[in-house]
Design a protein around this motif. Sequence first.
Motif, mmCIF file in Angstrom:
data_model
loop_
_atom_site.group_PDB
_atom_site.id
_atom_site.type_symbol
_atom_site.label_atom_id
_atom_site.label_comp_id
_atom_site.label_asym_id
_atom_site.label_seq_id
_atom_site.Cartn_x
_atom_site.Cartn_y
_atom_site.Cartn_z
ATOM 1 N N VAL A 1 -10.184 21.119 -89.195
ATOM 2 C CA VAL A 1 -9.439 19.868 -89.058
ATOM 3 C C VAL A 1 -8.824 19.795 -87.659
ATOM 4 C CG1 VAL A 1 -7.375 18.647 -89.881
ATOM 5 C CG2 VAL A 1 -8.950 19.666 -91.513
ATOM 6 N N SER A 2 -8.802 18.611 -87.077
ATOM 7 C CA SER A 2 -8.125 18.416 -85.805
ATOM 8 C C SER A 2 -6.664 18.087 -86.081
ATOM 9 C CB SER A 2 -8.758 17.280 -85.008
ATOM 10 O OG SER A 2 -8.002 17.095 -83.813
ATOM 11 N N LEU A 3 -5.785 18.981 -85.642
ATOM 12 C CA LEU A 3 -4.339 18.801 -85.812
ATOM 13 C C LEU A 3 -3.657 18.660 -84.454
ATOM 14 C CD1 LEU A 3 -3.966 21.495 -88.564
ATOM 15 C CD2 LEU A 3 -3.275 19.130 -88.853
ATOM 16 N N LYS A 4 -4.417 18.310 -83.428
ATOM 17 C CA LYS A 4 -3.865 18.221 -82.070
ATOM 18 C C LYS A 4 -2.568 17.413 -82.053
ATOM 19 C CE LYS A 4 -7.596 16.660 -80.013
ATOM 20 N NZ LYS A 4 -8.524 16.200 -78.966
ATOM 21 N N GLY A 5 -1.519 18.033 -81.496
ATOM 22 C CA GLY A 5 -0.237 17.354 -81.327
ATOM 23 C C GLY A 5 0.518 17.080 -82.612
ATOM 24 N N ALA A 6 0.063 17.615 -83.728
ATOM 25 C CA ALA A 6 0.739 17.386 -85.010
ATOM 26 C C ALA A 6 2.049 18.170 -85.081
ATOM 27 C CB ALA A 6 -0.171 17.785 -86.170
ATOM 28 N N ASN A 7 2.942 17.702 -85.927
ATOM 29 C CA ASN A 7 4.215 18.385 -86.155
ATOM 30 C C ASN A 7 4.149 19.072 -87.507
ATOM 31 O OD1 ASN A 7 6.813 19.262 -86.431
ATOM 32 N ND2 ASN A 7 7.767 17.252 -86.312
ATOM 33 N N LEU A 8 4.067 20.404 -87.483
ATOM 34 C CA LEU A 8 4.050 21.218 -88.699
ATOM 35 C C LEU A 8 5.322 22.059 -88.790
ATOM 36 C CD1 LEU A 8 0.316 22.319 -88.606
ATOM 37 C CD2 LEU A 8 1.362 20.844 -90.303
ATOM 38 N N SER A 9 6.375 21.629 -88.126
ATOM 39 C CA SER A 9 7.644 22.365 -88.149
ATOM 40 C C SER A 9 8.151 22.484 -89.578
ATOM 41 C CB SER A 9 8.696 21.642 -87.305
ATOM 42 O OG SER A 9 8.280 21.577 -85.967
ATOM 43 N N GLY A 10 8.476 23.699 -89.982
ATOM 44 C CA GLY A 10 9.030 23.940 -91.308
ATOM 45 C C GLY A 10 8.042 23.783 -92.441
ATOM 46 N N ALA A 11 6.770 23.602 -92.140
ATOM 47 C CA ALA A 11 5.763 23.400 -93.190
ATOM 48 C C ALA A 11 5.457 24.704 -93.918
ATOM 49 C CB ALA A 11 4.482 22.833 -92.588
ATOM 50 N N ASN A 12 5.098 24.577 -95.185
ATOM 51 C CA ASN A 12 4.634 25.710 -95.972
ATOM 52 C C ASN A 12 3.119 25.773 -95.819
ATOM 53 O OD1 ASN A 12 3.852 27.599 -97.846
ATOM 54 N ND2 ASN A 12 4.697 26.544 -99.614
ATOM 55 N N LEU A 13 2.661 26.719 -95.025
ATOM 56 C CA LEU A 13 1.235 26.917 -94.784
ATOM 57 C C LEU A 13 0.765 28.244 -95.372
ATOM 58 C CD1 LEU A 13 1.292 25.606 -91.136
ATOM 59 C CD2 LEU A 13 -0.076 24.609 -92.977
ATOM 60 N N ARG A 14 1.488 28.717 -96.378
ATOM 61 C CA ARG A 14 1.102 29.981 -97.014
ATOM 62 C C ARG A 14 -0.307 29.879 -97.567
ATOM 63 N NH1 ARG A 14 5.564 33.479 -99.885
ATOM 64 N NH2 ARG A 14 7.190 33.342 -98.325
ATOM 65 N N GLU A 15 -1.112 30.852 -97.201
ATOM 66 C CA GLU A 15 -2.494 30.985 -97.662
ATOM 67 C C GLU A 15 -3.371 29.781 -97.318
ATOM 68 O OE1 GLU A 15 -2.796 32.481 -101.708
ATOM 69 O OE2 GLU A 15 -0.853 33.454 -101.486
ATOM 70 N N ALA A 16 -2.941 28.960 -96.376
ATOM 71 C CA ALA A 16 -3.754 27.818 -95.948
ATOM 72 C C ALA A 16 -4.942 28.303 -95.121
ATOM 73 C CB ALA A 16 -2.908 26.842 -95.124
ATOM 74 N N ASN A 17 -6.035 27.592 -95.225
ATOM 75 C CA ASN A 17 -7.221 27.906 -94.441
ATOM 76 C C ASN A 17 -7.233 27.003 -93.210
ATOM 77 O OD1 ASN A 17 -9.692 28.524 -93.360
ATOM 78 N ND2 ASN A 17 -10.888 27.667 -95.032
ATOM 79 N N LEU A 18 -6.907 27.584 -92.061
ATOM 80 C CA LEU A 18 -6.902 26.861 -90.790
ATOM 81 C C LEU A 18 -8.038 27.329 -89.881
ATOM 82 C CD1 LEU A 18 -3.077 27.035 -90.436
ATOM 83 C CD2 LEU A 18 -4.338 24.900 -90.445
ATOM 84 N N SER A 19 -9.010 28.032 -90.446
ATOM 85 C CA SER A 19 -10.146 28.526 -89.663
ATOM 86 C C SER A 19 -10.826 27.372 -88.941
ATOM 87 C CB SER A 19 -11.163 29.220 -90.576
ATOM 88 O OG SER A 19 -10.562 30.299 -91.249
ATOM 89 N N GLU A 20 -11.091 27.576 -87.672
ATOM 90 C CA GLU A 20 -11.778 26.599 -86.824
ATOM 91 C C GLU A 20 -10.986 25.315 -86.563
ATOM 92 O OE1 GLU A 20 -14.560 27.588 -85.305
ATOM 93 O OE2 GLU A 20 -14.535 29.424 -86.463
ATOM 94 N N ALA A 21 -9.748 25.222 -87.044
ATOM 95 C CA ALA A 21 -8.926 24.029 -86.803
ATOM 96 C C ALA A 21 -8.486 23.986 -85.343
ATOM 97 C CB ALA A 21 -7.707 24.030 -87.712
ATOM 98 N N ASN A 22 -8.295 22.791 -84.820
ATOM 99 C CA ASN A 22 -7.808 22.612 -83.453
ATOM 100 C C ASN A 22 -6.288 22.448 -83.520
ATOM 101 O OD1 ASN A 22 -7.032 21.707 -80.912
ATOM 102 N ND2 ASN A 22 -8.942 20.612 -80.591
ATOM 103 N N LEU A 23 -5.568 23.429 -82.963
ATOM 104 C CA LEU A 23 -4.106 23.439 -83.023
ATOM 105 C C LEU A 23 -3.466 23.191 -81.654
ATOM 106 C CD1 LEU A 23 -3.556 26.434 -85.469
ATOM 107 C CD2 LEU A 23 -3.779 24.009 -85.988
ATOM 108 N N TYR A 24 -4.178 22.525 -80.774
ATOM 109 C CA TYR A 24 -3.648 22.245 -79.446
ATOM 110 C C TYR A 24 -2.363 21.425 -79.544
ATOM 111 C CZ TYR A 24 -3.200 20.487 -74.718
ATOM 112 O OH TYR A 24 -2.711 20.168 -73.480
ATOM 113 N N GLY A 25 -1.281 21.971 -78.996
ATOM 114 C CA GLY A 25 -0.013 21.259 -78.942
ATOM 115 C C GLY A 25 0.695 21.091 -80.271
ATOM 116 N N VAL A 26 0.255 21.776 -81.297
ATOM 117 C CA VAL A 26 0.892 21.664 -82.616
ATOM 118 C C VAL A 26 2.259 22.348 -82.603
ATOM 119 C CG1 VAL A 26 0.708 22.380 -85.040
ATOM 120 C CG2 VAL A 26 -1.286 21.495 -83.847
ATOM 121 N N ARG A 27 3.249 21.684 -83.164
ATOM 122 C CA ARG A 27 4.590 22.266 -83.293
ATOM 123 C C ARG A 27 4.667 23.038 -84.597
ATOM 124 N NH1 ARG A 27 6.247 16.600 -81.254
ATOM 125 N NH2 ARG A 27 4.880 16.298 -82.994
#
Length: 104
Positions: A24-50
């Motif tokens: 998934v493209s998450l460029k520039g997304a705000n994930l501050s305080g998010a619960n990402l436990r056991e999330a699959n972020l393989s191959e995701a684009n995290l450029y500039g993600v908070r």
Amino acid sequence: FNVANLTGANLSRANLFRADLNAVSLKGANLSGANLREANLSEANLYGVRLKGADMQGARLRGVKKLSIDQLKEVKTIYAAQLGPRMMKAVEKDYPNLLVVSAE
């Protein structure tokens, strides 16, 4: 197939437990305080993600694109997360506190 595009999305404090965000493209997304436990972020684009305060315990982060150590140092924990070997070495060296289990 189409890959989801969440560029610039405000997902702060979102519950993304075990979410499949593979490629998934998450460029520039705000994930501050998010619960990402056991999330699959393989191959995701995290450029500039908070990621400040995000819980990434057990997250799959192998092959993520554009994830920097400066972004990772802001998370709550990456305990048991799957990281590439270079990123894991950098975390172990400079931010070992990220490798402990979260109290929550």
